[in-house]
Design a protein around this motif. Sequence first.
Motif, PDB file in Angstrom:
ATOM      1  N   VAL A   1       0.844  -1.199   0.000  1.00  0.00           N
ATOM      2  CA  VAL A   1       0.000   0.000   0.000  1.00  0.00           C
ATOM      3  C   VAL A   1       0.876   1.245   0.000  1.00  0.00           C
ATOM      4  CG1 VAL A   1      -1.675   1.323   1.355  1.00  0.00           C
ATOM      5  CG2 VAL A   1      -1.964  -1.147   1.086  1.00  0.00           C
ATOM      6  N   ALA A   2       1.947   1.234   0.792  1.00  0.00           N
ATOM      7  CA  ALA A   2       2.848   2.393   0.855  1.00  0.00           C
ATOM      8  C   ALA A   2       3.538   2.621  -0.486  1.00  0.00           C
ATOM      9  CB  ALA A   2       3.886   2.179   1.955  1.00  0.00           C
ATOM     10  N   ARG A   3       3.906   1.532  -1.149  1.00  0.00           N
ATOM     11  CA  ARG A   3       4.560   1.653  -2.460  1.00  0.00           C
ATOM     12  C   ARG A   3       3.649   2.370  -3.454  1.00  0.00           C
ATOM     13  NH1 ARG A   3       8.336  -1.388  -5.623  1.00  0.00           N
ATOM     14  NH2 ARG A   3       7.895  -1.189  -7.838  1.00  0.00           N
ATOM     15  N   PHE A   4       2.430   1.841  -3.602  1.00  0.00           N
ATOM     16  CA  PHE A   4       1.528   2.408  -4.606  1.00  0.00           C
ATOM     17  C   PHE A   4       0.967   3.755  -4.179  1.00  0.00           C
ATOM     18  CE2 PHE A   4       1.104  -2.291  -5.414  1.00  0.00           C
ATOM     19  CZ  PHE A   4       1.952  -2.277  -6.518  1.00  0.00           C
ATOM     20  N   LEU A   5       0.882   3.983  -2.875  1.00  0.00           N
ATOM     21  CA  LEU A   5       0.466   5.293  -2.379  1.00  0.00           C
ATOM     22  C   LEU A   5       1.513   6.346  -2.729  1.00  0.00           C
ATOM     23  CD1 LEU A   5      -1.931   6.463  -0.798  1.00  0.00           C
ATOM     24  CD2 LEU A   5      -0.614   6.107   1.298  1.00  0.00           C
ATOM     25  N   SER A   6       2.795   5.983  -2.576  1.00  0.00           N
ATOM     26  CA  SER A   6       3.885   6.908  -2.940  1.00  0.00           C
ATOM     27  C   SER A   6       3.864   7.200  -4.432  1.00  0.00           C
ATOM     28  CB  SER A   6       5.238   6.315  -2.534  1.00  0.00           C
ATOM     29  OG  SER A   6       5.309   6.087  -1.153  1.00  0.00           O
ATOM     30  N   LEU A   7       3.755   6.137  -5.240  1.00  0.00           N
ATOM     31  CA  LEU A   7       3.732   6.329  -6.683  1.00  0.00           C
ATOM     32  C   LEU A   7       2.515   7.148  -7.118  1.00  0.00           C
ATOM     33  CD1 LEU A   7       4.845   2.775  -7.898  1.00  0.00           C
ATOM     34  CD2 LEU A   7       6.167   4.890  -8.028  1.00  0.00           C
ATOM     35  N   SER A   8       1.409   6.995  -6.406  1.00  0.00           N
ATOM     36  CA  SER A   8       0.185   7.701  -6.793  1.00  0.00           C
ATOM     37  C   SER A   8       0.300   9.210  -6.645  1.00  0.00           C
ATOM     38  CB  SER A   8      -1.006   7.192  -5.975  1.00  0.00           C
ATOM     39  OG  SER A   8      -0.964   7.672  -4.647  1.00  0.00           O
ATOM     40  N   VAL A   9       1.262   9.654  -5.849  1.00  0.00           N
ATOM     41  CA  VAL A   9       1.495  11.104  -5.727  1.00  0.00           C
ATOM     42  C   VAL A   9       2.788  11.518  -6.427  1.00  0.00           C
ATOM     43  CG1 VAL A   9       0.157  11.329  -3.602  1.00  0.00           C
ATOM     44  CG2 VAL A   9       2.612  10.820  -3.456  1.00  0.00           C
ATOM     45  N   GLY A  10       3.360  10.592  -7.213  1.00  0.00           N
ATOM     46  CA  GLY A  10       4.541  10.913  -7.999  1.00  0.00           C
ATOM     47  C   GLY A  10       5.858  10.777  -7.277  1.00  0.00           C
ATOM     48  N   GLN A  11       5.862  10.149  -6.107  1.00  0.00           N
ATOM     49  CA  GLN A  11       7.096   9.963  -5.346  1.00  0.00           C
ATOM     50  C   GLN A  11       7.649   8.568  -5.622  1.00  0.00           C
ATOM     51  OE1 GLN A  11       6.215  10.705  -1.213  1.00  0.00           O
ATOM     52  NE2 GLN A  11       5.672  12.855  -1.565  1.00  0.00           N
ATOM     53  N   THR A  12       8.911   8.496  -5.988  1.00  0.00           N
ATOM     54  CA  THR A  12       9.521   7.209  -6.334  1.00  0.00           C
ATOM     55  C   THR A  12      10.326   6.610  -5.187  1.00  0.00           C
ATOM     56  OG1 THR A  12      11.409   8.372  -7.311  1.00  0.00           O
ATOM     57  CG2 THR A  12       9.602   7.758  -8.786  1.00  0.00           C
ATOM     58  N   THR A  13      10.273   7.248  -4.008  1.00  0.00           N
ATOM     59  CA  THR A  13      10.870   6.679  -2.799  1.00  0.00           C
ATOM     60  C   THR A  13       9.848   6.796  -1.665  1.00  0.00           C
ATOM     61  OG1 THR A  13      11.881   8.799  -2.182  1.00  0.00           O
ATOM     62  CG2 THR A  13      13.237   7.259  -3.451  1.00  0.00           C
ATOM     63  N   LEU A  14       9.965   5.916  -0.696  1.00  0.00           N
ATOM     64  CA  LEU A  14       9.030   5.920   0.421  1.00  0.00           C
ATOM     65  C   LEU A  14       9.449   6.956   1.454  1.00  0.00           C
ATOM     66  CD1 LEU A  14       6.601   4.691   1.899  1.00  0.00           C
ATOM     67  CD2 LEU A  14       8.154   2.961   2.847  1.00  0.00           C
ATOM     68  N   SER A  15       8.512   7.782   1.841  1.00  0.00           N
ATOM     69  CA  SER A  15       8.758   8.783   2.894  1.00  0.00           C
ATOM     70  C   SER A  15       8.023   8.361   4.164  1.00  0.00           C
ATOM     71  CB  SER A  15       8.263  10.159   2.448  1.00  0.00           C
ATOM     72  OG  SER A  15       6.857  10.165   2.275  1.00  0.00           O
ATOM     73  N   ARG A  16       8.408   8.967   5.283  1.00  0.00           N
ATOM     74  CA  ARG A  16       7.748   8.690   6.561  1.00  0.00           C
ATOM     75  C   ARG A  16       6.265   9.037   6.483  1.00  0.00           C
ATOM     76  NH1 ARG A  16       7.995   5.589  11.040  1.00  0.00           N
ATOM     77  NH2 ARG A  16       7.113   6.640  12.863  1.00  0.00           N
ATOM     78  N   GLU A  17       5.969  10.131   5.800  1.00  0.00           N
ATOM     79  CA  GLU A  17       4.586  10.584   5.672  1.00  0.00           C
ATOM     80  C   GLU A  17       3.727   9.552   4.956  1.00  0.00           C
ATOM     81  OE1 GLU A  17       2.070  14.219   3.497  1.00  0.00           O
ATOM     82  OE2 GLU A  17       4.265  14.078   3.307  1.00  0.00           O
ATOM     83  N   ARG A  18       4.250   8.977   3.857  1.00  0.00           N
ATOM     84  CA  ARG A  18       3.469   8.004   3.099  1.00  0.00           C
ATOM     85  C   ARG A  18       3.321   6.695   3.872  1.00  0.00           C
ATOM     86  NH1 ARG A  18       0.471  11.104   0.674  1.00  0.00           N
ATOM     87  NH2 ARG A  18       1.696  12.889   0.018  1.00  0.00           N
ATOM     88  N   TRP A  19       4.328   6.337   4.643  1.00  0.00           N
ATOM     89  CA  TRP A  19       4.235   5.132   5.451  1.00  0.00           C
ATOM     90  C   TRP A  19       3.120   5.266   6.498  1.00  0.00           C
ATOM     91  CZ3 TRP A  19       4.792   0.245   6.014  1.00  0.00           C
ATOM     92  CH2 TRP A  19       4.824  -0.348   7.267  1.00  0.00           C
ATOM     93  N   LEU A  20       3.052   6.421   7.136  1.00  0.00           N
ATOM     94  CA  LEU A  20       2.009   6.649   8.129  1.00  0.00           C
ATOM     95  C   LEU A  20       0.621   6.666   7.478  1.00  0.00           C
ATOM     96  CD1 LEU A  20       3.709   9.385  10.364  1.00  0.00           C
ATOM     97  CD2 LEU A  20       3.425   6.943  10.858  1.00  0.00           C
ATOM     98  N   ARG A  21       0.536   7.240   6.288  1.00  0.00           N
ATOM     99  CA  ARG A  21      -0.743   7.264   5.580  1.00  0.00           C
ATOM    100  C   ARG A  21      -1.163   5.853   5.180  1.00  0.00           C
ATOM    101  NH1 ARG A  21      -5.789   8.795   4.888  1.00  0.00           N
ATOM    102  NH2 ARG A  21      -6.443   8.958   2.689  1.00  0.00           N
ATOM    103  N   ALA A  22      -0.202   5.014   4.784  1.00  0.00           N
ATOM    104  CA  ALA A  22      -0.506   3.624   4.442  1.00  0.00           C
ATOM    105  C   ALA A  22      -1.043   2.881   5.668  1.00  0.00           C
ATOM    106  CB  ALA A  22       0.731   2.931   3.892  1.00  0.00           C
ATOM    107  N   LYS A  23      -0.422   3.087   6.818  1.00  0.00           N
ATOM    108  CA  LYS A  23      -0.897   2.461   8.058  1.00  0.00           C
ATOM    109  C   LYS A  23      -2.316   2.920   8.384  1.00  0.00           C
ATOM    110  CE  LYS A  23       1.730   2.414  11.654  1.00  0.00           C
ATOM    111  NZ  LYS A  23       2.647   2.902  12.704  1.00  0.00           N
ATOM    112  N   GLN A  24      -2.571   4.205   8.147  1.00  0.00           N
ATOM    113  CA  GLN A  24      -3.892   4.751   8.431  1.00  0.00           C
ATOM    114  C   GLN A  24      -4.962   4.118   7.533  1.00  0.00           C
ATOM    115  OE1 GLN A  24      -4.424   8.851   7.334  1.00  0.00           O
ATOM    116  NE2 GLN A  24      -6.098   9.176   8.795  1.00  0.00           N
ATOM    117  N   LEU A  25      -4.649   4.011   6.243  1.00  0.00           N
ATOM    118  CA  LEU A  25      -5.602   3.406   5.314  1.00  0.00           C
ATOM    119  C   LEU A  25      -5.885   1.955   5.686  1.00  0.00           C
ATOM    120  CD1 LEU A  25      -4.453   4.723   1.793  1.00  0.00           C
ATOM    121  CD2 LEU A  25      -6.512   5.360   3.061  1.00  0.00           C
ATOM    122  N   GLU A  26      -4.845   1.214   6.028  1.00  0.00           N
ATOM    123  CA  GLU A  26      -5.024  -0.186   6.400  1.00  0.00           C
ATOM    124  C   GLU A  26      -5.845  -0.324   7.680  1.00  0.00           C
ATOM    125  OE1 GLU A  26      -3.777  -3.612   5.058  1.00  0.00           O
ATOM    126  OE2 GLU A  26      -4.686  -2.137   3.755  1.00  0.00           O
ATOM    127  N   ALA A  27      -5.628   0.590   8.630  1.00  0.00           N
ATOM    128  CA  ALA A  27      -6.409   0.557   9.869  1.00  0.00           C
ATOM    129  C   ALA A  27      -7.887   0.821   9.588  1.00  0.00           C
ATOM    130  CB  ALA A  27      -5.861   1.583  10.858  1.00  0.00           C
TER     131      ALA A  27
END
Length: 659
Positions: free
Chosen positions: A616-642
């Motif tokens: 989820v974090a991978r595709f969430l990052s790519l969906s906003v045009g980021q090609t590396t994982l950031s702390r912000e996207r990781w937290l957002r991925a956790k939030q979506l999964e929760a």
Amino acid sequence: MPCVGDWLNSPLSIVQGIFAQNVANSDWEKKVTEYFKEKLKENNATNWVPSLNDVPVHYLKPNSLVKFRCMVQDMFDPEFYMGVYETVDPNTNARVLHFGKYRDVAECGPQQEIDLTSSQTVTSERQTFYCVPVPGESAWVKEISFLTELVLFCGFLNPQSHAYVSASQARVSPSTSYTPSRHKRSYEEDEDMDLHPSKQKEQHMGESCCCGGDIHGCVEPKRLETEASAGHHVISPNCSPPLDLNFPLPGEKGPACLVKVYESWESFKVNDVLEVFGVLSVDPVLSIVNSEERDSSTLDPMECMDTAEEQRVHSPPASLVPRIHVILAQKLQHINPLLPACLNEEESKTCEFVSNFLSELSPVRAELLGFLTHALLGDSLAAEYLILHLISTVYARRDVLPLGKFTVNLSGCPRNSAFTEHLYRLIQQLVPASYHLRMSIESMNHSRFIPHKDYTANRLVSGLLQLASNTSLVIDETQLEQGQLDTAGVHNVTALGNLITWQKVDYDFNYHRMEFPCNINVLITSEGRSLLPSDCQVHLQPEIIPPNMEEYMSSLLTAVLPSLLNKFRIYLSLLRLLDYSISDEVTKAVEEDFVEMRKNDPESVTADDLHKMLLVARFLSLSVGQTTLSRERWLRAKQLEALRKARLQQQKCVNGNEL
């Protein structure tokens, strides 16, 4: 600006010129390839070449340069052909060298014969692919491709030499090719000539069409007026059963082609999507020759190993299955005509296109999220996961495990409102290729999902799961009712499960099965939890229930501007092609975070959860045009999964069972 009359209209004359200038050395073939490669690099030159995807074959000039966007459905046996041969004039004893490459028939003058004993003869080998249009290709892909090419082509076309309607007057002779140990035919009787077989026979006996031996002269090929088109079956007058064009999906239209490849055919494989540029061959002369060969009783049965069915399948009428002799071929990363053909190239225009689009990615994503939220009846969480699903792709394989697949099960879908049907129509407007599989007892028991080898016809018979990479497969379980699966149905369900879990299809070769890896995006819609495996279950929570589902869904598409719709299409195709990585620093932070999550809830947090969150974090990052994982996207991925898990748990408590 290139002249239509030479390399585009008469490519064989260009080849002849290069061959004549370099006849003494063996690199003339390389020079031919380089010549056409340079021509096609010129500004928009590839769009000047008529496409068999857009133009019926009877509008195209025989022996002209054409292109074809296709999938390799099957590979036939290699065949030998006369790469170079010599003709002799019996009256003057004058000798002339000819090339046989890019031809189905040997060319010679009216008073010439082929010297089969000449020391100048060079025997070469070529591979034949049976190619079909990309299965499930969206209508908008065809329309945009055709309109782009039409505008550019009409901008430079000389009306005095129209490439689509002028007829070939070239003199031709019988085939230059044969297959080792098997008398392969290049053509069956042409459909148009089959209508008057007795007349053909008389004409053939009077005029004859063969160079060499005791037959002299050549025949003017009759202009073909029958479109090679539509569907699985085409009636050919002299064939008892209808000719099966072997399209993987029902209702498909477009030409199937025999594609003759001369170089590097080892780099291509079944199910590859190609764009080929080559010489169109629709010569009816071979129909007469092949007809007489089939009818001849003088052939040694031990030498002629082809069955009648194999001859019919491998040598169909050229009016139905034209031949393309490939000069240039390339694998396609994608078939979206709104993107540059190859995004890996470090060309300034490609880099500029990508950077410009990424700079405006945020508003495009917001608009797409809103569009999909409305399509999913107001459920923004489901819309988030649908975006992640649509940009997912298998990016690597570790042993047998495909990495990057993201099959979503959208449960809670309305059963009686044709919701999935309308949702699929919207998805079809966004992705380049798709198929809607309505899962029912009848379809499971009676459909052919797995391709299998027909040894009688010596061909691979297609199935529904013979799809090109990055095809979106929408499986509708809402129509599934109680019933009994027979053996075929069980095999089909198993094949779907293997496709989802392992991204592979086991083709049936009777005595064994062979794995064919694939990369198919699978979306499953169901009322409860799907019977099929999935990577992620999202339970739909509609905010609105429209009284007329069809009217509601149609209005969504009508409200979207065409320019915005094209941006959605670019967005979904481009992001799945971007590279992605995780830095060591972020990897360490993710590991520490996961350890902490395990401490707080060791019962419910597993390694599978970590894998899912990373996806989820991978595709969430790519969906906003980021090609590396950031702390912000990781937290957002956790939030979506929760949120997703909480919704499933809530539904489970309401219904008393797992959905």
